[in-house]
Scaffold this active site. Structure first.
Site, mmCIF file in Angstrom:
data_model
loop_
_atom_site.group_PDB
_atom_site.id
_atom_site.type_symbol
_atom_site.label_atom_id
_atom_site.label_comp_id
_atom_site.label_asym_id
_atom_site.label_seq_id
_atom_site.Cartn_x
_atom_site.Cartn_y
_atom_site.Cartn_z
ATOM 1 N N THR B 173 -7.845 42.253 31.895
ATOM 2 C CA THR B 173 -7.147 42.880 33.004
ATOM 3 C C THR B 173 -7.611 44.325 32.975
ATOM 4 O O THR B 173 -7.978 44.824 31.918
ATOM 5 C CB THR B 173 -5.620 42.873 32.769
ATOM 6 O OG1 THR B 173 -5.225 41.580 32.347
ATOM 7 C CG2 THR B 173 -4.856 43.254 34.009
ATOM 8 N N ARG B 201 -2.496 29.180 39.076
ATOM 9 C CA ARG B 201 -1.663 29.996 38.181
ATOM 10 C C ARG B 201 -1.660 31.459 38.611
ATOM 11 O O ARG B 201 -2.702 32.040 38.907
ATOM 12 C CB ARG B 201 -2.207 29.876 36.762
ATOM 13 C CG ARG B 201 -1.443 30.697 35.727
ATOM 14 C CD ARG B 201 -2.282 31.865 35.249
ATOM 15 N NE ARG B 201 -1.622 32.577 34.145
ATOM 16 C CZ ARG B 201 -2.037 33.755 33.694
ATOM 17 N NH1 ARG B 201 -3.099 34.340 34.199
ATOM 18 N NH2 ARG B 201 -1.390 34.344 32.724
ATOM 19 N N VAL B 202 -0.493 32.060 38.682
ATOM 20 C CA VAL B 202 -0.358 33.482 38.959
ATOM 21 C C VAL B 202 0.178 34.150 37.690
ATOM 22 O O VAL B 202 1.134 33.662 37.085
ATOM 23 C CB VAL B 202 0.613 33.742 40.133
ATOM 24 C CG1 VAL B 202 0.741 35.231 40.415
ATOM 25 C CG2 VAL B 202 0.152 33.003 41.382
ATOM 26 N N GLY B 203 -0.470 35.219 37.268
ATOM 27 C CA GLY B 203 -0.020 35.950 36.085
ATOM 28 C C GLY B 203 0.836 37.146 36.480
ATOM 29 O O GLY B 203 1.347 37.223 37.597
ATOM 30 N N ASP B 204 0.975 38.077 35.564
ATOM 31 C CA ASP B 204 1.851 39.223 35.834
ATOM 32 C C ASP B 204 1.168 40.314 36.662
ATOM 33 O O ASP B 204 1.846 41.142 37.268
ATOM 34 C CB ASP B 204 2.362 39.833 34.517
ATOM 35 C CG ASP B 204 1.225 40.377 33.659
ATOM 36 O OD1 ASP B 204 0.198 39.683 33.511
ATOM 37 O OD2 ASP B 204 1.358 41.499 33.147
ATOM 38 N N THR B 224 -1.368 44.610 30.397
ATOM 39 C CA THR B 224 -2.416 43.630 30.138
ATOM 40 C C THR B 224 -1.962 42.764 28.983
ATOM 41 O O THR B 224 -1.566 43.274 27.940
ATOM 42 C CB THR B 224 -3.759 44.297 29.793
ATOM 43 O OG1 THR B 224 -4.662 43.266 29.361
ATOM 44 C CG2 THR B 224 -3.627 45.344 28.695
ATOM 45 N N GLY B 225 -1.993 41.463 29.180
ATOM 46 C CA GLY B 225 -1.554 40.597 28.092
ATOM 47 C C GLY B 225 -1.338 39.189 28.583
ATOM 48 O O GLY B 225 -1.772 38.827 29.677
ATOM 49 N N GLY B 227 0.176 36.861 30.428
ATOM 50 C CA GLY B 227 0.989 37.107 31.620
ATOM 51 C C GLY B 227 2.327 36.397 31.667
ATOM 52 O O GLY B 227 3.318 36.961 32.141
#
Lengths: 306, 306
Positions: B173, B201-204, B224-225, B227
């Site tokens: 990220t 898939r949707v992350g943070d 960043t991580g 999500g």
């Protein structure tokens, strides 16, 4: 054993007594009551708050009066795009789906995302691929067809306008929060979005923190309103933080967020919230909000207008 | 006039000195430096924090070393699905996109969603329809093709495994936070997601409150991580609430969220944060995080490992 409790909403907005018939009002109240009873049945049997909010929201999704599941509004392309999310306050597990179609009960699909995948949030065509793989119950398009919704789209399809729901300003969303006898809380939200919606717009309903949040340490919250403002204000988690970090009561926190912060930002709508002690707040800054709650051993409360 | 400042990250995870060559390390440091300078140039000219984070993130998106924009990883279907978001701490305006392809600079598209639509969050095919309408700069698929990323997909395509980035556990990220001379802050985040990603898939990263948040009243944060954990913990807004409601310093709030709350939840990664006073925190619980910051009149800081 704790005293169990459940609260629900069926959307907020310009809901005026003057534009409601007695029949319509009775139909809405029956639908709210049925949803509360569906959730309470789970809680009575010592089931989980998570099961209770899922059952209550399914009941609202199956009723075409509400803009979620069966009663979802039409997008610009004459389709349905639904969003939903669910969160378990016991362990902060969560699931959410956005931009899905055909699924009978989006809230149950969100729960499957939570329990059967490593993910929290799935969207669009990819999410539908998983729905097929998991045999999520799907319905033909005619199940979601309601004459009223179709006419709403026809009215504004050729304009650039987008409507949040059928009346001028109605935020069609359904949701539930519950406390079970084990002392756990949960929240769930589901919506059919905006009439004439374009461009794959995602509102706050599938967003953990914005439209839905649950944490035993603070509270469970489900929102309904003009989603863009609820996202920018991270509404559901803001209520939880005001309780947990600033020491406000649940009622004070809901009041602060809905009738102060959201109003200043220009965001219309409301929310329902509940905590481990069984406190319940149903707060909105719009003309009305379809709402109700039921605590174990107490009378049911149902409300529509201010 | 305030002292301006900018901080950036290029992802966190298992980034070990032992598996890095001197050349590779120099390349990463050059790229981080270029991004900081791109943002600082805006701030030097008394530009806005919003412009500065956009320019810094564009610089990282244009560099194939990072999993965002040009260097985005491949999904299971051999495509690219990118997410980005941006938020202005001055007025809480925000924009976000998820599941988009072909767009050269997703962060700039997110900003266009913020400035040219009534919406905050657009996703998938619908978002791409708007991209075409707004003439957002698009590139052919070969622009996004990098041999390294393709080999990463080939390695795991036939498995059920999904990889967050190229090494075993790397959360690809990029992001930036900035303070301008007018006293406003902003944040932006952009990602190419997970190698072999399925199911939309949707992350943070595109989620306001989870991956990105900015508010002059508290702080600007880019995460960043892993999500899913960042969504469940509403990480970016949690930092802001700990500062605003609980009175923690920015450093204490970041420490609490990243090295206590996220660790207990099992969530690996990090974040960068900055406030109106020019305090900067770069915190991570993984082996490393590509990171850097630059305050007006001070030396630049660049870091990779713990």
């Amino acid at each position: 054993m704790k005293q169990h409790a459940i609260a629900i909403h069926g959307g907020a907005g310009t809901i005026l007594k003057s534009s409601m018939t007695d029949e319509k009002e009775a139909a809405y109240k029956n639908a709210l009551q049925a949803a509360l009873l569906a959730g309470e049945k789970v809680l009575e049997a010592q089931g989980s708050a998570l099961d209770a909010v899922e059952m209550a929201v399914r009941s609202l999704e199956d009723n075409e009066l509400f803009n979620a599941g069966k009663g979802s509004v039409f997008t610009h392309d004459g389709k349905h795009e639904m969003d939903a999310s669910i969160m378990d306050g016991k362990n902060l597990m969560a699931g959410a789906v956005a931009g899905i179609d055909k699924v009978k009960n989006p809230v149950s699909f969100a729960r499957m995302v939570m329990e059967k995948t490593e993910h929290v949030f799935l969207s669009g065509a990819g999410a539908m691929e998983l729905a097929r793989k998991l045999n999520v119950q799907q319905m033909h398009d005619d199940y979601f067809f309601t004459q009223q919704r179709f006419e709403q789209l026809a009215e504004i399809r050729n304009s650039d306008k987008m409507q949040l729901d059928h009346s001028d300003k109605k935020f069609g969303t359904v949701g539930a929060v519950a406390l079970d006898v084990h002392g756990n809380i949960a929240a769930a939200t589901s919506t059919g979005g905006m009439t004439n919606k374009k461009f794959g717009r995602v509102g706050d309903s599938p967003m953990i923190g914005a439209g839905t949040y649950a944490n035993n340490a603070s509270c469970a919250v489900s929102c309904t309103g003009h989603g863009e403002f609820f996202i920018r204000a991270v509404v559901a988690y803001d209520v939880a933080c005001l309780v947990e970090y600033k020491g406000l009561t649940l009622a004070q926190a809901c009041e602060k967020v809905v009738n102060d912060k959201l109003v200043k930002l220009g965001g219309e709508g409301g929310l329902i919230a509940l905590d481990k002690a069984g406190n319940i707040s149903l707060v909105f800054n719009s003309e009305g909000m379809y709402r109700g709650y039921k605590r174990q051993g107490e009378d049911m409360y149902l409300g529509i207008y201010k």
